[in-house]
Design a protein around this motif. Structure first.
Motif, PDB file in Angstrom:
ATOM      1  N   ARG A 106     154.754 -42.672 -28.007  1.00  0.00           N
ATOM      2  CA  ARG A 106     154.496 -43.931 -27.314  1.00  0.00           C
ATOM      3  C   ARG A 106     153.170 -44.514 -27.759  1.00  0.00           C
ATOM      4  N   LEU A 107     152.158 -43.653 -27.886  1.00  0.00           N
ATOM      5  CA  LEU A 107     150.831 -44.087 -28.338  1.00  0.00           C
ATOM      6  C   LEU A 107     150.914 -44.719 -29.736  1.00  0.00           C
ATOM      7  N   ILE A 112     150.897 -49.652 -33.272  1.00  0.00           N
ATOM      8  CA  ILE A 112     151.524 -50.600 -34.200  1.00  0.00           C
ATOM      9  C   ILE A 112     151.611 -51.984 -33.567  1.00  0.00           C
ATOM     10  N   HIS A 113     151.968 -52.020 -32.302  1.00  0.00           N
ATOM     11  CA  HIS A 113     152.044 -53.303 -31.582  1.00  0.00           C
ATOM     12  C   HIS A 113     150.682 -53.983 -31.528  1.00  0.00           C
ATOM     13  N   GLU A 114     149.671 -53.221 -31.172  1.00  0.00           N
ATOM     14  CA  GLU A 114     148.326 -53.807 -31.050  1.00  0.00           C
ATOM     15  C   GLU A 114     147.785 -54.213 -32.424  1.00  0.00           C
ATOM     16  N   ILE A 128     142.123 -44.120 -31.526  1.00  0.00           N
ATOM     17  CA  ILE A 128     142.295 -43.342 -30.299  1.00  0.00           C
ATOM     18  C   ILE A 128     140.973 -43.073 -29.586  1.00  0.00           C
ATOM     19  N   TYR A 129     139.868 -43.196 -30.309  1.00  0.00           N
ATOM     20  CA  TYR A 129     138.549 -43.030 -29.698  1.00  0.00           C
ATOM     21  C   TYR A 129     137.935 -44.376 -29.305  1.00  0.00           C
ATOM     22  N   GLN A 130     138.256 -45.406 -30.036  1.00  0.00           N
ATOM     23  CA  GLN A 130     137.674 -46.727 -29.771  1.00  0.00           C
ATOM     24  C   GLN A 130     138.483 -47.536 -28.761  1.00  0.00           C
ATOM     25  N   HIS A 131     139.763 -47.187 -28.583  1.00  0.00           N
ATOM     26  CA  HIS A 131     140.646 -47.935 -27.683  1.00  0.00           C
ATOM     27  C   HIS A 131     141.277 -46.938 -26.700  1.00  0.00           C
ATOM     28  N   PRO A 132     140.578 -46.611 -25.632  1.00  0.00           N
ATOM     29  CA  PRO A 132     141.059 -45.578 -24.699  1.00  0.00           C
ATOM     30  C   PRO A 132     142.394 -45.901 -24.047  1.00  0.00           C
ATOM     31  N   GLU A 133     142.784 -47.193 -24.025  1.00  0.00           N
ATOM     32  CA  GLU A 133     144.056 -47.552 -23.408  1.00  0.00           C
ATOM     33  C   GLU A 133     145.238 -46.924 -24.141  1.00  0.00           C
ATOM     34  N   LEU A 134     145.086 -46.603 -25.409  1.00  0.00           N
ATOM     35  CA  LEU A 134     146.159 -45.935 -26.141  1.00  0.00           C
ATOM     36  C   LEU A 134     146.522 -44.613 -25.474  1.00  0.00           C
ATOM     37  N   LEU A 244     148.559 -39.488 -37.601  1.00  0.00           N
ATOM     38  CA  LEU A 244     147.417 -38.841 -36.969  1.00  0.00           C
ATOM     39  C   LEU A 244     147.060 -37.573 -37.732  1.00  0.00           C
ATOM     40  N   SER A 245     145.786 -37.279 -37.822  1.00  0.00           N
ATOM     41  CA  SER A 245     145.360 -36.027 -38.450  1.00  0.00           C
ATOM     42  C   SER A 245     145.768 -34.853 -37.570  1.00  0.00           C
ATOM     43  N   SER A 246     145.857 -33.684 -38.149  1.00  0.00           N
ATOM     44  CA  SER A 246     146.224 -32.496 -37.374  1.00  0.00           C
ATOM     45  C   SER A 246     145.214 -32.224 -36.273  1.00  0.00           C
ATOM     46  N   GLU A 247     143.939 -32.511 -36.567  1.00  0.00           N
ATOM     47  CA  GLU A 247     142.904 -32.313 -35.540  1.00  0.00           C
ATOM     48  C   GLU A 247     143.122 -33.257 -34.355  1.00  0.00           C
ATOM     49  N   ASN A 248     143.491 -34.492 -34.647  1.00  0.00           N
ATOM     50  CA  ASN A 248     143.696 -35.455 -33.570  1.00  0.00           C
ATOM     51  C   ASN A 248     145.002 -35.225 -32.823  1.00  0.00           C
ATOM     52  N   ILE A 249     146.004 -34.703 -33.521  1.00  0.00           N
ATOM     53  CA  ILE A 249     147.228 -34.324 -32.811  1.00  0.00           C
ATOM     54  C   ILE A 249     146.912 -33.229 -31.801  1.00  0.00           C
ATOM     55  N   HIS A 250     146.129 -32.249 -32.231  1.00  0.00           N
ATOM     56  CA  HIS A 250     145.732 -31.169 -31.327  1.00  0.00           C
ATOM     57  C   HIS A 250     144.907 -31.723 -30.163  1.00  0.00           C
ATOM     58  N   TYR A 251     144.000 -32.637 -30.453  1.00  0.00           N
ATOM     59  CA  TYR A 251     143.175 -33.274 -29.426  1.00  0.00           C
ATOM     60  C   TYR A 251     144.046 -33.989 -28.385  1.00  0.00           C
ATOM     61  N   LEU A 252     145.017 -34.746 -28.865  1.00  0.00           N
ATOM     62  CA  LEU A 252     145.894 -35.493 -27.952  1.00  0.00           C
ATOM     63  C   LEU A 252     146.811 -34.554 -27.174  1.00  0.00           C
ATOM     64  N   GLU A 253     147.313 -33.539 -27.823  1.00  0.00           N
ATOM     65  CA  GLU A 253     148.198 -32.595 -27.132  1.00  0.00           C
ATOM     66  C   GLU A 253     147.478 -31.915 -25.978  1.00  0.00           C
TER      67      GLU A 253
END
Length: 292
Positions: A106-107, A112-114, A128-134, A244-253
């Motif tokens: 969804r994020l 892509i929409h934004e 994902i760090y600059q736009h917390p609404e994501l 997304l980078s693997s690090e950021n996938i882990h961060y989001l998960e």
């Protein structure tokens, strides 16, 4: 006097709410607002138009029709903090439908929409760090909690995006039963999915003027080959799905798994980023009465 809506599809953004809106509009005895997202109770500029403006979207409904609208802004905290208060004031009797999708998918779709709307211009790994609404709009329990506090939990129907795509007819029937529809609902497979994110083009006023002006539009179709037109479109479309980078996938998960654990508890199922898609295809979610 114009009818009040009986139900609202409140989100989440990029979870096939437009497709669901269109499917419900196809059912005899269900009237969906022609303006799919009035955003009346969320956006101050729309709310300032007054209740008569809002009710005008249902003025063509028959007396016995069930009326509905779909505004995903209604589950966009903290962006629109007055939504619940306004809904309580004017629609205390309404029912709500909330569609949830794998939170990272969804994020990405929202990104892509934004991007297409020129709201976001940076790479998704920065966004994902600059736009917390994501992230915020994928925190489903955070978006639902105010509805549970303001309305009865039973007035909110949970729906899984993945389940709606896999078991379309069954899920439509379940949704129609929830809103009190007495006839037999039928999913229309001919309706194309709405708002396909990877086909979105970035906003361009001059391009839209050339494309949509009636006379120019006809000339373009007569004299410019379709293959060339399609090639030109690629200048405005996103070239490949954001990764997304693997690090950021882990961060989001880590963030989303905390939220999904709560949601799973509410639904009486185990939920995480790893099992979300498979579970969502197999389960028609309902609130777990023992754990409300």
């Amino acid at each position: 006097m114009n009818k009040l809506p009986d139900f609202i599809i409140i989100g989440a953004m990029k979870c096939a709410t437009s497709s669901l809106h269109e499917q419900l509009a196809q059912q005899p005895g269900i009237f969906m607002s022609e303006l799919k997202e009035p955003n009346f109770f969320s956006n101050d500029e729309q709310y300032a138009k007054g209740m008569d403006w809002y009710l005008s979207h249902f003025q063509d409904a028959s007396p016995n029709d069930l009326c509905g609208e779909s505004s995903t802004h209604y589950t966009k905290l903290p962006t629109y903090p007055q939504t619940i208060e306004r809904l309580q004031k004017y629609l205390p009797q309404a029912k709500f439908i909330y569609v949830m999708r794998h939170p990272i998918d969804r994020l990405i779709s929202q990104y892509i929409h934004e991007w297409s709307q020129r709201v976001i211009s940076v790479d998704i790994n920065q966004a994902i760090y600059q736009h917390p609404e994501l992230i915020e709009y994928s925190l489903y329990t955070k978006q639902l909690t105010p509805y549970f506090e303001a309305f009865e939990q039973e007035k909110v129907l949970p729906v899984f995006f993945e389940g709606m795509l896999t078991n379309s007819q069954e899920e439509l029937e379940r949704i129609c039963q929830f809103i009190g529809y007495k006839s037999q609902a039928k999913w229309d497979n001919e309706l194309a999915a709405s708002n396909v994110s990877n086909q979105r083009m970035i906003k361009s006023k001059w391009r839209d003027l050339l494309v949509e002006t009636p006379g120019l539009k006809q000339l373009r179709r007569w004299f410019i080959p379709k293959g060339f037109r399609d090639w030109v479109k690629t200048f405005w479309t996103i070239k490949q799905k954001p990764e997304l980078s693997s690090e950021n996938i882990h961060y989001l998960e880590n963030i989303f798994n905390e939220d999904l654990a709560i949601l799973g508890n509410w639904l009486g199922i185990e939920l995480s980023c790893n099992n979300f898609k498979q579970t969502a295809k197999q389960v028609s979610p309902n609130w777990n009465q023992a754990k409300k």
